[in-house]
Design a protein around this motif. Structure first.
Motif, PDB file in Angstrom:
ATOM      1  N   GLN A 186       0.583  -1.360   0.041  1.00 38.84           N
ATOM      2  CA  GLN A 186      -0.092  -0.020   0.114  1.00 38.84           C
ATOM      3  C   GLN A 186       0.790   1.423   0.164  1.00 38.84           C
ATOM      4  OE1 GLN A 186      -3.819   0.181   0.213  1.00 38.84           O
ATOM      5  NE2 GLN A 186      -3.166  -1.483  -1.028  1.00 38.84           N
ATOM      6  N   SER A 187       1.928   1.353   0.651  1.00 35.33           N
ATOM      7  CA  SER A 187       2.869   2.387   0.732  1.00 35.33           C
ATOM      8  C   SER A 187       3.528   2.623  -0.583  1.00 35.33           C
ATOM      9  CB  SER A 187       4.026   2.287   1.804  1.00 35.33           C
ATOM     10  OG  SER A 187       3.546   1.791   3.098  1.00 35.33           O
ATOM     11  N   ARG A 188       3.972   1.616  -1.255  1.00 35.62           N
ATOM     12  CA  ARG A 188       4.703   1.532  -2.717  1.00 35.62           C
ATOM     13  C   ARG A 188       3.470   2.194  -3.645  1.00 35.62           C
ATOM     14  NH1 ARG A 188       9.155   1.618  -0.240  1.00 35.62           N
ATOM     15  NH2 ARG A 188      10.215  -0.281   0.170  1.00 35.62           N
ATOM     16  N   LEU A 189       2.329   1.887  -3.829  1.00 40.39           N
ATOM     17  CA  LEU A 189       1.156   2.462  -4.439  1.00 40.39           C
ATOM     18  C   LEU A 189       1.121   3.748  -4.370  1.00 40.39           C
ATOM     19  CD1 LEU A 189      -1.475  -0.140  -3.863  1.00 40.39           C
ATOM     20  CD2 LEU A 189      -0.416   0.291  -6.286  1.00 40.39           C
ATOM     21  N   SER A 190       1.396   4.471  -3.097  1.00 45.00           N
ATOM     22  CA  SER A 190       1.517   5.809  -2.955  1.00 45.00           C
ATOM     23  C   SER A 190       2.913   6.520  -3.062  1.00 45.00           C
ATOM     24  CB  SER A 190       1.220   6.083  -1.393  1.00 45.00           C
ATOM     25  OG  SER A 190      -0.269   5.583  -1.546  1.00 45.00           O
TER      26      SER A 190
END
Length: 202
Positions: A186-190
């Protein structure tokens, strides 16, 4: 601690709750204790063996299906599933939840350096709020901003983006601290920097 090198030029740190700020098992084991006490009162079944069984089953295979396993072992009426689930949401714990010691120090360092603290947590919102209310924050609660993903019906990645936008913070100025591959994804998506909590408290 090397983690503090990662805080250079940071304006915000975003945390998950369970197994990041405190061990989730510290909450669940107290819920199981309270449920066993309830069954002892309601059905005159001794609580101690039930507690021991639930703890062992949880440590071996987690919380999934734990009520069913316990009900089968001790012939507990399925109607008590309701009470079991309700306790997860509103249990008044015998003992307060304690932050990981290194995480407490880390949070205090963030406050001293005026770095904003956010908690973005998934799971049942009532249960997660109950955990937060019964955590010993050592005065840090006034510095927390909390988002419940399930209540907002948003992914963590969407909430991360909202946090950045509302606070006028770039992705490079924030850091996400989580406990599993999902949090990292989820962090990588942002496009947010990510670190596993284990690197702080172990």
């Amino acid at each position: 601690m090397e983690i503090f090198q990662l805080l250079k030029n940071k304006q915000a740190v975003i945390f998950e709750l369970d197994n990041v700020l405190f061990p989730e098992k510290d909450y669940l084991l107290q819920v199981y204790y309270l449920f066993a006490q309830f069954i002892e009162y309601a059905e005159q079944k001794e609580a101690q063996p039930i507690v021991a069984f639930m703890r062992s089953a949880y440590e071996q295979s987690g919380s999934d299906g734990l009520f069913e396993k316990t009900a089968a072992q001790f012939k507990i009426d399925p109607k008590y599933q309701y009470n079991f689930d309700l306790l997860h949401q509103n249990a008044r714990l015998p003992l307060k939840l304690l932050l990981f010691q290194e995480m407490l120090k880390f949070l205090q360092e963030l406050v001293v350096n005026r770095i904003k603290i956010f908690i973005v947590t998934a799971g049942n919102p009532e249960q997660q709020l109950n955990k937060i209310k019964q955590t010993e924050w050592n005065g840090l609660e006034q510095y927390l901003t909390v988002y419940f993903a399930d209540e907002l019906k948003q992914t963590k990645a969407e909430i991360f983006q909202n946090v950045l936008s509302i606070n006028n913070i770039s992705a490079e100025q924030a850091l996400v601290i989580g406990a599993n591959n999902f949090d990292e994804a989820q962090s990588r998506l942002s496009n947010l920097p990510y670190i596993e909590s284990l690197k702080i408290y172990k």
